[in-house]
Enzyme design. Structure first.
Site, PDB file in Angstrom:
ATOM      1  N   ASP A 171       1.635  -1.465  -0.477  1.00 38.14           N
ATOM      2  CA  ASP A 171      -0.100  -0.280  -0.177  1.00 38.14           C
ATOM      3  C   ASP A 171       0.812   1.116  -0.322  1.00 38.14           C
ATOM      4  O   ASP A 171       1.882   1.553   0.898  1.00 38.14           O
ATOM      5  CB  ASP A 171      -0.982  -0.154   1.235  1.00 38.14           C
ATOM      6  CG  ASP A 171      -1.843   0.769   1.589  1.00 38.14           C
ATOM      7  OD1 ASP A 171      -2.960   1.197   1.225  1.00 38.14           O
ATOM      8  OD2 ASP A 171      -1.675   1.753   2.478  1.00 38.14           O
ATOM      9  N   GLU A 217       1.687  -0.422  -5.096  1.00 34.14           N
ATOM     10  CA  GLU A 217      -0.109   0.507  -5.051  1.00 34.14           C
ATOM     11  C   GLU A 217       0.482   1.521  -5.408  1.00 34.14           C
ATOM     12  O   GLU A 217       0.204   2.875  -3.505  1.00 34.14           O
ATOM     13  CB  GLU A 217      -0.562  -0.324  -4.395  1.00 34.14           C
ATOM     14  CG  GLU A 217      -2.335   0.418  -3.979  1.00 34.14           C
ATOM     15  CD  GLU A 217      -2.375   1.087  -2.825  1.00 34.14           C
ATOM     16  OE1 GLU A 217      -1.480   1.360  -2.347  1.00 34.14           O
ATOM     17  OE2 GLU A 217      -3.517   2.139  -3.643  1.00 34.14           O
TER      18      GLU A 217
END
Lengths: 699, 699
Positions: free
Chosen positions: A416, A445
């Site tokens: 993330d 990401e």
């Protein structure tokens, strides 16, 4: 001794003031591709996918040269040696395709040399036709055959090369004999030197003169899953979540989620991606739709990681135990699915690290720990790690977390927001984990500017989220497909997602089922890795006002869905067909060979992907032509123009000239296609064709 | 000990599996320009010319960063440190211009760092305006001032930096005091931290956190003559050549040629280039117009070098002695001209090397020495050297030749056909000669494909002939000017020639005086180095049928000219004006800053060159706008559109808005120019404007 060496070096430099490393070679090969940052970082390649190598190669004068790309395996052995061909006449740009067959630290280099046979063939043909220097040229040819038969290049004193095999040697010596046979005509004698047999010998074992090579350039070859993967994202707590008789929410569990794995596997997905499964903090917990005050029924965002029960190394008690997790992994594996876990390196104020290691965070002037901010926005539920105060401490803690999950069977991490952490951290971390666990894959990401996106790939991320969701017009979609396939494929491997739990673009909100269908087709065929966020089947397309994400976002609440209805819009069926086509077609499993084809209408997009037989796992050519109607509201009738000569596919001859036998992977219908093709795509019934070209052999 | 070091290295690699050289820095700077071949070869720069440095710089998260380009002189000292600015927002591409002030082996690198002051300024301004965290932000600002005053970056433990000077320190500490003064309003206190004084201190001595730097990249800086030079080419034998009473040709001499130097110097040329002056062979000597059989009166091509009288180290007896040559050099020097000599590394069959060193040539199968060929063409008067048989022998022989001419005052060599000799030879040779004689300049006379052209520059040639003569249409001329100024300027320095003794393009044959005039204007203004082949004054424009060179070529015969008539077409006058403008205008002496301006007509070409004050030898801005009518037959009336904001020139305000005061260097007329400018250019009277922008200060 060091002094003696330095003196020797100084003497050598005095003799030739160019340092050895900087010396141009006798037959120069320059501007080598793929090379990242002066070869400091390895370029990306994948086992079983061919990739292009290019170099600018040229020499003095008129004599011919030979160029080869050499692929070197992790043991230092020459794995392939492939002739390179001039792809831009006048610009001296050469290309060849190489293919590694296993993961590891590979290398490549370019070999270039003077080609006396090509030079002689060219000169002799012209001069003998002009009746000039006939005996001389034939005698020089005969001597060349003799030298080649012994692997003895000029000038005298050059190192001998591997001689051709016995049979080949005899071909060369026989040619020499015939060329000296003055009872034959000069043309006959010349032909002996230019025969296809002789040419084959030189192709197989060239006589390389002035043979030089570039330095080697590094390649990081990863396993095929890093390139070709089909992701399905879930929030496990939603699976089985329900209200009890008092109306209180009861969380779903890992085991309940595991019960849904067969449905997901049946659709053909091979990566099951879990958003964070760790304990969630209560301090500043966000409520439904990201409201600042959570109600007692609000489970909090799984990205608000850490509570008294534990941090990144723990499992949320409501989801289950490590035994449950192990069971989940086991059931996924039995279905040929790998488990991907979210790695969100941030903490809720309740994370154990906050009290144990306050030095891992930023301290504000008032002594408080800094929460995340992008002024004037505040994210008080999130404490970002400060990677500079105690880099080694954080590094080891994160490593411990990741190793623990690897121990429990996680093989993929979806990282993330990696772009909010130092690149130097990632480079070390990814190399470190991959050294002990080379099979582990990390997906970046990051949705940010190109330099960061590419460099995250460059320093080691195996896969990357992309701008795909925001490429909506025909030309920008095609440009982007070509960009990821050709311009940046040595830096990053794309993963295309039509939506995620964070992303619902405006385009997705008005096109109904059709836009969900066509975006799935584009994602599944435009990139060898793609992903679907669970609920896509239900056309969940309402935005939270002012935000490009879903209303009643699953991040902040339980979202049980009625999976028995999952095919009500036909999406489940479409996803299954797409993954099935991907599994059958090597062309859809690879990134690098794409062709764009013109159409008669700006709403009709057409491209094809191709794998040539010699690089195909099936040993056969594979070509897939994708046509999509980008208009989710209207039928489009038009034509698709295909330059068959560029397609690389098997072309046969029908009554109307050259034809392709194609079959639509979405409905099994067969067609004959040629240069001009009529298409009619209706968003209600058929929004796309995925035309697989049938091999002529199989016809 | 070697083992201990290897062990230590292995341990370090185990701790961080990324090799040190390949580690990404904390604030990455990638894609650095100019870098040739992974930094193996130095990029070109010139003393007194600024050049652009670029890098892609970015970081994690939202905090601000600083970027600087650092220029390091040959002694390893930091010569300039210049902030870089983002020139492509969104792409993180930064640029700065650097300027070396003397020749030598320079280097540059990119420094990048976290900029806590920029981060604080941004955040504090937003938050205090929103009445958020007011005291906190002001206290953090005050602490930042204190840390900056001591050169103490975060995180703790970072190496201290040079603190600001005493006066600056006081400015910072006073700002800290004011920011803590709770009797003032928050806005007043914030303003103390954002004052222009404080900002100036941080600009001058930034507090650099997480300071990282790239490796250094090499630059080869050459003296200014390598960039800015005005060549005039002569065949010395033509000067004073005449027939005696019997009608036999008597060669001109070096001393007679020397008598013409004042005329050439008066035109402003500063390099006098002599085609080869060595003995000429008689075997297979070429006659007039390249006929195969020379008559007794034919002097032979000076490129057929070598006779019993000597080779490359000798002077043709008919031209004079070494004393005469020394006198020629002395007289040239007295006129501020340098002497350039042809270096044509090939031999006539009569060259002493042929008998002394047959191994330096290629032996054919019949035992004869190979003459030059490009089948089916034969050049029997030329034996090419074979650089591979005895590379060291040839190397030393050529070096001896060149050193001899250097001893006799030659400072520039015009190398004939360098692209037919190995690049590895040139790289070593040029570095070697420049090590002992750094002032000596080599011009590559190569007209071949781009890769070879650029690489000859890349391996050390100081100047290069170009495709200029073949760029004839407006767009291709402008594209080429931009290419040499921007795309390849780190690889090669162009030298533009409208014609040479080898080149007379079709364009030159029909436009009369006008085409000779306009091509001279383009060459003299489009490139800081240019050259004129003697006889240009006489519009010698007739081709030998089938060849793009002059009929009755001076290569094969004496070509005495009536120099008293040299200005009959006004060309002598034009060349003088052009060189005079070049001498007065730094903008015309530099390569790298060019702007193209639109015009209303495809026959009207307009560009400008510019040097900003800080990089100008005069200390003032210099801007020159060139407008050329490319049609040698017709008057063109039209307009030139100038975007004044991009010009970089001094703009003043007149009655009609913004204006430039300009003066035409070709006739001294003054104009006021603005965004739209009327021009009328007539090939008979005025084929071009060379508008120098007057500095506002001087108005």
């Amino acid at each position: 001794m060091a002094k003696a060496m330095a003196d020797k070096k100084a003497t050598a430099l005095k003799k030739n003031p160019v340092p050895p490393r900087a010396r141009i070679t006798r037959i120069p090969a320059t501007e080598v591709f793929p090379v990242i940052e002066q070869g400091m970082w390895p370029a990306k390649a994948t086992e079983g996918e061919s990739f292009p190598v290019r170099a600018t190669v040229f020499r003095e004068g008129h004599d011919a040269l030979g160029v080869e790309a050499v692929l070197i395996d992790p043991d230092g052995k020459e794995h392939m040696r492939v002739p390179m061909y001039d792809i831009a006449p006048g610009l001296d740009r050469y290309e060849a395709w190489l293919m590694p067959d296993r993961p590891g630290a590979w290398k490549f280099r370019i070999d270039s040399w003077s080609d006396p046979y090509a030079t002689w063939s060219h000169d002799a043909a012209i001069k003998i036709a002009a009746d000039t220097d006939v005996e001389l040229m034939l005698e020089e040819g005969a001597r060349l055959m003799e030298r080649a038969s012994e692997g003895r290049p000029l000038p005298k004193g050059s190192r001998k090369q591997k001689a051709p095999a016995k049979e080949s040697r005899e071909i060369l010596l026989e040619a020499a004999r015939l060329m000296r046979d003055t009872t034959s005509s000069p043309q006959t004698r010349l032909s002996a030197g230019l025969s296809s047999q002789v040419r084959a010998v030189f192709r197989e074992t060239p006589l390389r003169e002035l043979w030089t090579r570039t330095r080697t350039f590094p390649l990081k070859v990863d396993r095929s899953k890093s390139l070709f993967s089909s992701w399905y994202e879930i929030f496990p707590r939603s699976y089985g979540a329900h209200r009890d008789e008092d109306g209180n929410w009861i969380s779903g569990t890992l085991l309940q989620a595991a019960d849904h794995l067969p449905r997901i596997a049946d659709m053909g997905f091979d990566v099951i991606y879990l958003t964070p499964i760790h304990p969630i903090g209560t301090a500043f917990r966000k409520g439904r739709n990201n409201t600042l005050e959570a109600g007692p029924q609000d489970p909090g965002s799984p990205y608000g990681i850490g509570a008294p029960e534990g941090g990144h190394e723990a499992i949320h008690p409501e989801l289950g135990t490590f035994d449950d997790f192990d069971e989940f992994v086991k059931r996924a594996r039995a279905l040929d699915m790998e488990v991907a876990l979210d790695l969100a390196l941030q903490c809720s104020p309740d994370h154990p690290w906050v009290s144990e290691h306050p030095e891992w965070f930023s301290m504000r002037a008032d002594g408080s720990i800094a929460y995340a901010e992008n002024p004037p926005k505040k994210y008080q539920d999130i404490y970002p790690l400060n990677f500079d105060n105690d880099p080694e401490g954080i590094y080891q803690a994160v490593k411990e977390v990741v190793l623990k999950w690897i121990e429990h069977g996680v093989t993929i991490f979806r990282v993330d927001n990696p772009h909010t952490k130092p690149l130097s951290f990632w480079q070390r971390f990814l190399a470190d984990i991959n050294e002990s666990h080379p099979h582990v894959i990390f997906l970046a990401e990051a949705f940010t500017r190109p330099a960061m996106m590419r460099t995250l790939g460059g320093v080691g991320f195996h896969q990357s989220y992309t701008y795909f969701a925001w490429r909506t017009e025909k030309q920008e979609i095609l440009d982007y497909f070509v960009e990821v396939a050709e311009e940046t494929s040595h830096l990053m491997r794309p993963n295309f997602w039509p939506t995620t739990h964070d992303i619902l673009t405006p385009q997705m909100t008005t096109g109904g089922t059709a836009i969900f269908a066509l975006r799935a087709v584009l994602a599944a065929t435009g990139s060898p890795s793609w992903g679907i966020y669970s609920g896509y089947e239900f056309i969940e397309n309402v935005q939270r006002p002012g935000f490009e994400e879903q209303i009643d976002n699953e991040k902040y609440e339980f979202r049980p869905r009625n999976w028995e209805q999952a095919n009500q819009h036909g999406i489940e069926n479409l996803l299954t067909l797409l993954n099935s086509a991907r599994k059958r077609h090597p062309a859809l499993q690879q990134l690098r060979r794409i062709q764009v084809h013109p159409t008669s209408d700006d709403r009709l997009l057409c491209f094809s992907k191709h794998v040539p037989a010699k690089f195909s796992p099936t040993g056969e050519d594979d070509t897939v032509i994708v046509v999509v109607n980008l208009d989710p509201h209207n039928e489009v009738v038009g034509s698709v123009e295909i330059d068959l000569s560029k397609l690389g596919a098997a072309v046969t001859y029908g009554t109307g000239g050259q034809i392709l036998e194609v079959v639509d992977e979405l409905d099994g219908r067969e067609y004959q296609w040629g240069e001009h093709n009529f298409v009619k795509l209706n968003p209600q019934e058929r929004t796309a064709h995925i035309m697989a070209v049938k091999n002529s052999q199989s016809n």
